[in-house]
Design an enzyme around this catalytic site. Structure first.
Site: not given
Length: 429
Positions: A206, A188, A130, A191, A33, A137, A12
Site C-alpha cells: 500500500k 477472523g 481506490e 489470516e 453515476a 478511506i 469473496g
C-alpha cells in the site's frame, strides 16, 4: 440510459459486497453515476457456495479471463488477489481487450503498476484502484484529485488493520504478541497464515502505491525497507507508555534532499499525535502538502462494506466518464525512483536491552554508543535484581541508522547482554 455493465472476477467478501451494494443502492448510484450500473457477469472458483447475494440471471465464467472478451461486459472488476497468476493475466487481458479495469489488488499494483499503467495509457482506458489502499478511506482520490495542486512532502499511515488490532490489544490487555495473534486468528481479524500482515508486506504494498502517487515516481517495490511486528513485546509497549508513546506499525514515505525515504516498521508515536489514538482494525493516513498543509484521514481499512464502497466509487467515475492518469500524471512525466538507503535514515531510537544486573554493564554499553557518536536522551530501568536478567531502555538523540546498527552489533556481543537488542524508531514530537 445505457447501463454500465460490470463483470466481477472474485466473489469473496469484497466481490459479494460489490454485488450487494450495487443492488441495494441502485437508485442512489444511478443518480450519482448518471446511468445504472449493473453486474452482468461473474467468475469465481466455486459456483455452489452461498455468498449471501443473488447471482440469478448473471453470466458465469469458470475462466476469469473470459470476462475480458465478454460482449456483455463494459468494465472488468478484478478482486481475485495476488500479484501474479490469474489476477495479473486478467488485468492485462482486460486492458488489451479495451475494457476499463477496477481492482482492489495492492500487491498487483505495487509490483506491476508501472507496466499496467502504461498499458492503460496506451489504450486510453481508466485503471482505477481506490479499494487497493485503506479500504473505505478515499486516500487515492484525495492524492490524485484533492491534492493535485500540491507538492506532497510526506505520507505516513497505519495501513494494516490486523497489526493495529494486535498492538492495540497488547497495550490494552498487557498481553504478549503470540497470544493476541492467536485470538485475532480465531476472531477472523488475522489470516491462518498471517505473514503478509504481521511481517509488514501488506502495508508495504500500500505504501508503494501511495508513494508513486504522492511523488510522481515509478514504483520500485524492492527499494522499500520492510519490518513487521513479530519482535514487539508487551514489555516494549509498557516502556513506550511510560515514555509518552504508543507503538504503531507505520508506512512512511517522505521527500528528503537526498531522495525519497520509503519504509514500513514499528514506530514510537507521541500520544499527542492524532495517529497515536487510532486503535483496533482502523487505518489512518496523514498527507502533507505544501499548500494544503496536513490532511488526516481515518476509517475502516478493510471489510465487505468499506472496500465494496471504494470499488463502486471507481465504477461511478467510469460511468460518468471521469478519467485521471493512473499515477496522477502521464507516464512520460513520472520520475525514476531515487530512494534513500535505510542506513542513511536519521532518527531518534528506543533501544531495549536484556542484561545481567551487575556492575559495569551500563558503562560498557554507553562506551560503545559513545564510540559510534550516539548520545542518550534518557534511560529507564525498573528495580534491581543483582545477578539476574533485567531490561534497560535507552532513548537516543537523533542519529544515523547505520551508526545505531553498528553499535548494537557490538553491544549484542557483550557477555552481559542476554538477547538481541530491540530497536524501535521514534517519530518526532
Amino acid at each position: 440510459m445505457k447501463p454500465l455493465r460490470v463483470g466481477i472476477a472474485g466473489l469473496g467478501t469484497v466481490g459479494a459486497g460489490v454485488v450487494k451494494l450495487l443492488a441495494q443502492q441502485a437508485e442512489l448510484i444511478t443518480a450519482r453515476a448518471g446511468r445504472p450500473i449493473t453486474v452482468t457477469a461473474v467468475s469465481a472458483r466455486d459456483r455452489n457456495r452461498d455468498r449471501g447475494v443473488s447471482l440469478d440471471g448473471l453470466i458465469w465464467h469458470d475462466d476469469p479471463l473470459a470476462l475480458a472478451w465478454d460482449e456483455n461486459v463494459d468494465v472488468v472488476v478484478e478482486l481475485i488477489g495476488g500479484s501474479d497468476g490469474p489476477a495479473k493475466a486478467l488485468a492485462e487481458k482486460a486492458l488489451a481487450a479495451g475494457r476499463p479495469l477496477v481492482t482492489a489488488n495492492k500487491a498487483l499494483l505495487a509490483l506491476h503498476g508501472t507496466a499496467l499503467a502504461q498499458a492503460a495509457e496506451d489504450a486510453s482506458l481508466p485503471l482505477a484502484y481506490e479499494a487497493a489502499v485503506a479500504g473505505g478511506i478515499p486516500v487515492i482520490k484525495v492524492l490524485r484529485e484533492g491534492l493535485a495542486a500540491n507538492r506532497v512532502s510526506r505520507v505516513a499511515g497505519i495501513l494494516n488493520g490486523t497489526c493495529n488490532y494486535i498492538l492495540t490489544i497488547m497495550r490494552e490487555e498487557k498481553r504478549d504478541f503470540g497470544d493476541v495473534l492467536a485470538d485475532a486468528q480465531r476472531l477472523g481479524y488475522a489470516e491462518a497464515d498471517p505473514s503478509f500482515d504481521i511481517d509488514g508486506v501488506d502495508a508495504a504494498h500500500k505504501l508503494a502505491i501511495l508513494a508513486g502517487l504522492a511523488f510522481g515516481q515509478k514504483i520500485d517495490f524492492s527499494s522499500l525497507h520492510v519490518e513487521g511486528i513479530r519482535r514487539i513485546s508487551a514489555l516494549d509497549i509498557v516502556f513506550a507508555q511510560e515514555l509518552g508513546y504508543r507503538i504503531k506499525l507505520l508506512g512512511i514515505a517522505e521527500r528528503t534532499e537526498a531522495g525519497i525515504s520509503l519504509r514500513v516498521h514499528p514506530a514510537m508515536v507521541p500520544v499527542s499525535k492524532p495517529i497515536a489514538t487510532v486503535d483496533g482494525v482502523f487505518n489512518a493516513v496523514l498527507l502533507e502538502g505544501d499548500f494544503s498543509g496536513p490532511v488526516f484521514l481515518q476509517g475502516r481499512g478493510a471489510g465487505e462494506g468499506p472496500t465494496a464502497s471504494a470499488v463502486v466509487a471507481d465504477l461511478i467515475d467510469i460511468a460518468r466518464g471521469n478519467q485521471i492518469p493512473v499515477w496522477g500524471m502521464a507516464q512520460s512525466k513520472l520520475a525514476e525512483a531515487r530512494v534513500v538507503p535505510m542506513a542513511h535514515l536519521t532518527s531518534a531510537y528506543f533501544l531495549r536491552l536484556m542484561v545481567v544486573d551487575q556492575p559495569g554493564v551500563l558503562a560498557d554499553v554507553t562506551a560503545i554508543l559513545r564510540d559510534h557518536g550516539i548520545s542518550l536522551e534518557s534511560m529507564l530501568q525498573h528495580g534491581r535484581k543483582p545477578g539476574e536478567a533485567v531490561p534497560i531502555v535507552l532513548v537516543t538523540h537523533e542519529t544515523r541508522e547505520d551508526a545505531v546498527n553498528a553499535a548494537l552489533a557490538r553491544i549484542s556481543m557483550l557477555e552481559s547482554v542476554l538477547e538481541a537488542p530491540a530497536l524501535i524508531r521514534i517519530e518526532p514530537k
